[in-house]
Design a protein around this motif. Structure first.
Motif, mmCIF file in Angstrom:
data_model
loop_
_atom_site.group_PDB
_atom_site.id
_atom_site.type_symbol
_atom_site.label_atom_id
_atom_site.label_comp_id
_atom_site.label_asym_id
_atom_site.label_seq_id
_atom_site.Cartn_x
_atom_site.Cartn_y
_atom_site.Cartn_z
ATOM 1 N N ARG A 1 -4.409 -35.811 -10.157
ATOM 2 C CA ARG A 1 -3.915 -37.496 -9.676
ATOM 3 C C ARG A 1 -3.121 -35.937 -8.672
ATOM 4 N NH1 ARG A 1 -2.856 -39.999 -14.278
ATOM 5 N NH2 ARG A 1 -0.332 -39.994 -13.615
ATOM 6 N N GLN A 2 -2.084 -35.480 -8.579
ATOM 7 C CA GLN A 2 -1.496 -35.202 -7.405
ATOM 8 C C GLN A 2 -2.669 -34.494 -6.564
ATOM 9 O OE1 GLN A 2 1.168 -35.697 -6.186
ATOM 10 N NE2 GLN A 2 1.135 -34.946 -4.856
ATOM 11 N N LEU B 1 -4.478 -36.534 -4.214
ATOM 12 C CA LEU B 1 -4.017 -36.771 -3.256
ATOM 13 C C LEU B 1 -3.612 -36.232 -2.221
ATOM 14 C CD1 LEU B 1 -0.959 -39.136 -5.363
ATOM 15 C CD2 LEU B 1 -3.056 -40.112 -4.101
ATOM 16 N N GLU B 2 -3.440 -34.717 -2.682
ATOM 17 C CA GLU B 2 -3.432 -33.357 -1.219
ATOM 18 C C GLU B 2 -4.262 -33.335 -0.652
ATOM 19 O OE1 GLU B 2 -2.109 -30.664 -4.121
ATOM 20 O OE2 GLU B 2 0.163 -31.780 -4.146
ATOM 21 N N LEU C 1 -7.188 -36.201 -0.296
ATOM 22 C CA LEU C 1 -8.229 -36.289 0.143
ATOM 23 C C LEU C 1 -9.543 -36.657 1.192
ATOM 24 C CD1 LEU C 1 -6.143 -39.954 -0.251
ATOM 25 C CD2 LEU C 1 -7.526 -39.252 -1.686
ATOM 26 N N TRP D 1 -9.468 -45.490 -8.406
ATOM 27 C CA TRP D 1 -8.720 -44.989 -8.369
ATOM 28 C C TRP D 1 -8.451 -44.636 -6.988
ATOM 29 C CZ3 TRP D 1 -6.418 -40.528 -7.560
ATOM 30 C CH2 TRP D 1 -4.936 -40.326 -7.507
ATOM 31 N N GLN E 1 -6.487 -45.154 -3.364
ATOM 32 C CA GLN E 1 -5.911 -44.169 -3.026
ATOM 33 C C GLN E 1 -6.381 -43.935 -0.990
ATOM 34 O OE1 GLN E 1 -3.003 -43.790 -4.623
ATOM 35 N NE2 GLN E 1 -3.916 -44.465 -5.688
ATOM 36 N N ARG E 2 -7.484 -44.251 -1.708
ATOM 37 C CA ARG E 2 -8.118 -43.699 0.052
ATOM 38 C C ARG E 2 -7.396 -44.451 0.781
ATOM 39 N NH1 ARG E 2 -12.862 -40.147 -2.064
ATOM 40 N NH2 ARG E 2 -12.799 -38.080 -1.734
ATOM 41 N N ARG F 1 -4.211 -44.951 2.299
ATOM 42 C CA ARG F 1 -3.498 -44.033 3.321
ATOM 43 C C ARG F 1 -4.299 -44.436 4.830
ATOM 44 N NH1 ARG F 1 -3.402 -38.303 2.456
ATOM 45 N NH2 ARG F 1 -2.674 -38.612 1.152
#
Length: 319
Positions: A215-216, A219-220, A222, A257, A261-262, A265
């Motif tokens: 997941r991390q 996120l880094e 995306l 998910w 997140q996108r 952001r």
């Protein structure tokens, strides 16, 4: 200067002190944008579910001045199908169009007053069967954290009260303000209302083979195209195992998910930059501006330009 939004919290006998304090904690220190008042149905002290009572400063007259009314939960032993007349009378003084919010068993009060008839709602999963039996006219969804039906919002227990209040703050003033308050509260800034309540699911065993690292990594990265296969390979798991563990740990599918997140952001970039929509779409991993528009509209019901017009003005920082 913008008008201060008044939030009135209605404390009922048997109230949970933690939940009673949530609105003040979230709305009470946002640069003076909100005023939070606590009242009871008769202006008298309120018994909590603990070994103490609470003295409130206001009686039911405060409800007539509210822009938002929040009903925190109270002990399930105090839940009844018919609410006391004094409580119904107090709710009857709320002005039409006032935003109504319930946390956990607070939904029973709204339902008994007929304020949820024909509307979607949620409550704590423990009392969901009883709620459905008593109020079949309400479209109950017991599996979600909160339901936003415009001027009426209902949430599940305890922590989801934080979620729904942060959601309201995000709607009113944008994600930047909501994120700052979440950091002050040391809670996640965003949990989707449609995320499942953790109902009869065992807590997954914490192992080195969990999905947190992936997941991390997601996120880094995306801005990069990313598939379920990519995430599973990063975790050194099969697709089936990764999807199962991800859902156990996060409460939603990897695909849902990732889109969330996108979108989150993209919202931040719309609020804080003047970049074109197509450029933002590329930075958060959507195929183009059309894809971003579709996903943003599905998430919050507005276009990127409308969202930017609403939240682009830089707000003063939270104290």
């Amino acid at each position: 200067m913008a008008r201060v939004h008044r939030v009135v919290v209605l404390a009922i006998d048997g109230v949970y002190p933690f939940d009673l304090g949530i609105p003040s904690r979230v709305f009470g220190d946002v640069g003076g944008r909100y005023e939070v008042l606590t009242c009871s149905v008769d202006g008298r002290p309120v018994r909590t579910n603990s070994d103490f009572s609470i003295t409130v400063e206001h009686g039911p007259e405060a409800l007539r001045t509210a822009d938002t009314v929040v009903i925190p939960p109270f002990v399930t032993t105090a839940v009844t199908r018919e609410v006391p007349g004094v409580l119904l009378e107090a709710l009857g003084s709320v002005r039409p169009g006032t935003r109504l919010v319930s946390i956990c068993t607070g939904a029973f009060v709204l339902a008994a007053a007929g304020l949820l008839d024909g509307r979607p709602a949620t409550t704590h999963w423990v009392v969901a069967d009883l709620f459905r039996e008593w109020f079949p006219q309400v479209a109950l969804d017991p599996d979600v954290l909160f339901v936003d039906d415009g001027d009426v919002l209902t949430s599940a227990g305890a922590a989801s009260g934080l979620d729904v209040c942060l959601h309201i703050l995000r709607k009113d003033h944008g994600s930047e303000i909501a994120n700052q308050v979440a950091r002050m509260c040391v809670v996640p800034p965003w949990r989707d209302g449609g995320q499942a309540q953790y109902i009869q699911h065992p807590v997954p065993e914490i192992t080195a083979s969990g999905t947190a690292a992936s997941r991390q990594w997601a996120l880094e990265n995306l801005h990069e195209p990313m598939t379920l296969t990519d995430l599973a390979e990063h975790s050194h798991m099969s697709l089936r195992t990764f999807a199962r563990r991800f859902t156990e740990e996060v409460g939603m599918s990897p695909g849902r998910w990732l889109i969330q997140q996108r979108v989150d952001r993209a919202r931040h970039l719309l609020e804080t930059t003047d970049q074109p929509v197509d450029e933002i779409a590329g930075q958060v991993g959507f195929a183009g501006g059309t894809s971003l528009r579709e996903h943003l509209h599905a998430a919050i019901g507005v276009s990127p330009l409308a969202y930017r017009r609403t939240f682009r003005a830089a707000p003063s920082p939270v104290r």
